[in-house]
Design a protein around this motif. Structure first.
Motif, PDB file in Angstrom:
ATOM      1  N   LEU A 197       0.826  -1.209   0.000  1.00  0.00           N
ATOM      2  CA  LEU A 197       0.000   0.000   0.000  1.00  0.00           C
ATOM      3  C   LEU A 197       0.860   1.260   0.000  1.00  0.00           C
ATOM      4  N   SER A 198       1.996   1.219   0.700  1.00  0.00           N
ATOM      5  CA  SER A 198       2.899   2.378   0.716  1.00  0.00           C
ATOM      6  C   SER A 198       3.408   2.681  -0.686  1.00  0.00           C
ATOM      7  N   GLU A 199       3.725   1.644  -1.412  1.00  0.00           N
ATOM      8  CA  GLU A 199       4.196   1.791  -2.789  1.00  0.00           C
ATOM      9  C   GLU A 199       3.118   2.439  -3.653  1.00  0.00           C
ATOM     10  N   ALA A 200       1.886   1.977  -3.499  1.00  0.00           N
ATOM     11  CA  ALA A 200       0.771   2.522  -4.274  1.00  0.00           C
ATOM     12  C   ALA A 200       0.600   4.010  -4.000  1.00  0.00           C
ATOM     13  N   VAL A 201       0.609   4.392  -2.729  1.00  0.00           N
ATOM     14  CA  VAL A 201       0.396   5.794  -2.361  1.00  0.00           C
ATOM     15  C   VAL A 201       1.553   6.666  -2.827  1.00  0.00           C
ATOM     16  N   SER A 202       2.782   6.156  -2.733  1.00  0.00           N
ATOM     17  CA  SER A 202       3.949   6.972  -3.089  1.00  0.00           C
ATOM     18  C   SER A 202       4.075   7.193  -4.590  1.00  0.00           C
ATOM     19  N   PRO A 238       2.560  14.460   5.801  1.00  0.00           N
ATOM     20  CA  PRO A 238       1.459  14.032   6.673  1.00  0.00           C
ATOM     21  C   PRO A 238       0.341  13.327   5.912  1.00  0.00           C
ATOM     22  N   GLU A 239       0.060  13.778   4.683  1.00  0.00           N
ATOM     23  CA  GLU A 239      -1.047  13.174   3.938  1.00  0.00           C
ATOM     24  C   GLU A 239      -0.747  11.745   3.493  1.00  0.00           C
ATOM     25  N   PHE A 240       0.546  11.386   3.427  1.00  0.00           N
ATOM     26  CA  PHE A 240       0.892  10.017   3.050  1.00  0.00           C
ATOM     27  C   PHE A 240       0.255   9.026   4.028  1.00  0.00           C
ATOM     28  N   LYS A 241       0.411   9.286   5.324  1.00  0.00           N
ATOM     29  CA  LYS A 241      -0.155   8.392   6.334  1.00  0.00           C
ATOM     30  C   LYS A 241      -1.678   8.361   6.254  1.00  0.00           C
ATOM     31  N   ASP A 242      -2.285   9.510   5.954  1.00  0.00           N
ATOM     32  CA  ASP A 242      -3.746   9.577   5.849  1.00  0.00           C
ATOM     33  C   ASP A 242      -4.256   8.704   4.705  1.00  0.00           C
ATOM     34  N   TYR A 243      -3.583   8.778   3.539  1.00  0.00           N
ATOM     35  CA  TYR A 243      -3.984   7.949   2.400  1.00  0.00           C
ATOM     36  C   TYR A 243      -3.792   6.470   2.712  1.00  0.00           C
ATOM     37  N   PHE A 244      -2.649   6.145   3.311  1.00  0.00           N
ATOM     38  CA  PHE A 244      -2.363   4.749   3.659  1.00  0.00           C
ATOM     39  C   PHE A 244      -3.452   4.201   4.581  1.00  0.00           C
ATOM     40  N   ASN A 245      -3.773   4.943   5.626  1.00  0.00           N
ATOM     41  CA  ASN A 245      -4.773   4.487   6.592  1.00  0.00           C
ATOM     42  C   ASN A 245      -6.157   4.365   5.961  1.00  0.00           C
ATOM     43  N   GLU A 246      -6.462   5.268   5.036  1.00  0.00           N
ATOM     44  CA  GLU A 246      -7.760   5.217   4.378  1.00  0.00           C
ATOM     45  C   GLU A 246      -7.901   3.952   3.528  1.00  0.00           C
ATOM     46  N   ILE A 247      -6.847   3.610   2.797  1.00  0.00           N
ATOM     47  CA  ILE A 247      -6.870   2.391   1.976  1.00  0.00           C
ATOM     48  C   ILE A 247      -6.916   1.153   2.869  1.00  0.00           C
ATOM     49  N   ASN A 252      -9.974  -3.521   4.975  1.00  0.00           N
ATOM     50  CA  ASN A 252     -10.256  -4.367   6.107  1.00  0.00           C
ATOM     51  C   ASN A 252     -11.696  -4.280   6.596  1.00  0.00           C
ATOM     52  N   GLU A 253     -12.400  -3.234   6.185  1.00  0.00           N
ATOM     53  CA  GLU A 253     -13.804  -3.123   6.559  1.00  0.00           C
ATOM     54  C   GLU A 253     -14.668  -4.103   5.785  1.00  0.00           C
ATOM     55  N   LYS A 254     -14.237  -4.427   4.554  1.00  0.00           N
ATOM     56  CA  LYS A 254     -15.066  -5.288   3.708  1.00  0.00           C
ATOM     57  C   LYS A 254     -14.254  -6.488   3.285  1.00  0.00           C
TER      58      LYS A 254
END
Length: 254
Positions: A197-202, A238-247, A252-254
């Motif tokens: 996921l980090s790779e995707a966001v970066s 800061p937004e990197f962590k926000d995107y990661f957590n959102e994904i 994990n919700e579904k």
């Protein structure tokens, strides 16, 4: 923005004597010229099947895939470049011979093409290794050579199938930064499949999140950073962590 790739209600199933296994269903998305799109999802959700469909190696059972509004070209046309998990450089060929392999096979190895590829080797730090064998290069250098080999075909669309997964973590970060920067500088359009996921966001401008099998699109998340930031520098914002957590939450919700 100009549409380059469009998927309309695409579905695909694998068939064996034991029965049918749906892999993807009702996939709809558009990729615009110059965009970098990442695809993530749980293991077995159909990410690699999606790349095989985009490359033309498989044909969709349902729906259609369009490139510039026309049915996807056949494999080998040079319109689409496919970068795999391993570099697959040939040890019996030098770096120079490896990066010219595509134009050589297509009988398009002109002096202008050689000059353009030599310029890429110079720009991306491999020119002095042009006469070396692949085994003499580091893992990161091999991946850069593999990308230049792909770019030598002048593809309209680049497909990246976890191209950094065989590298150690530190090298993976550096090579991901290198390749993301190269793709941006060469103004290429790319679709990346990754478990990271980090790779995707970066790297991406949008992240497509697939559900469990049969994979369908759960969400498409736009990713926005300062355009001057490299993939590696994105990770420090800061937004990197926000995107990661959102994904992460979405998966994990579904």
């Amino acid at each position: 923005m100009e549409k380059l790739l469009e998927l309309r209600s695409v579905g695909y199933s694998y068939h064996t004597v034991q029965g049918e296994t749906p892999a993807l269903t009702n996939i709809n998305f558009t990729v615009y010229k110059g965009e970098f799109v990442a695809v993530v999802g749980p293991s077995g959700c159909g990410k690699s099947t999606l790349l095989s469909l985009l490359s033309g190696l498989l044909e969709p059972e349902h729906g259609s895939i369009l490139l510039y509004g026309q049915k996807l070209f056949h494999p080998g046309s040079g319109t689409i470049g496919y970068m795999l998990q391993h570099d697959h450089l040939f040890e019996w060929r030098t770096v120079w011979q490896n990066v010219l392999l595509g134009p050589e096979i297509q009988k398009k190895l002109t002096p202008a093409k050689k000059e353009a590829v030599a310029d890429m080797l110079k720009t991306y730090g491999l020119y002095k290794f042009r006469d070396a064998k692949p085994s003499q290069l580091s893992g990161g250098m091999r991946q850069r050579a593999a990308l230049i080999r792909t770019l030598a075909m002048e593809p309209e669309l680049l497909l990246l199938d976890e191209p950094f997964s065989a590298l150690d973590y530190q090298t993976r970060l550096t090579v991901g930064d290198d390749i993301g920067t190269i793709i941006k500088k060469e103004h290429k359009t790319a679709v990346l499949v990754t478990h990271d996921l980090s790779e995707a966001v970066s790297l991406a401008s949008r992240v497509i999140i697939l559900t469990r099998r049969p994979g369908t699109i759960q969400r498409i998340l736009p990713v926005t950073f300062d355009s001057n930031l490299s993939p590696l520098l994105r990770r420090n914002t800061p937004e990197f962590k926000d995107y990661f957590n959102e994904i992460w939450k979405e998966m994990n919700e579904k």
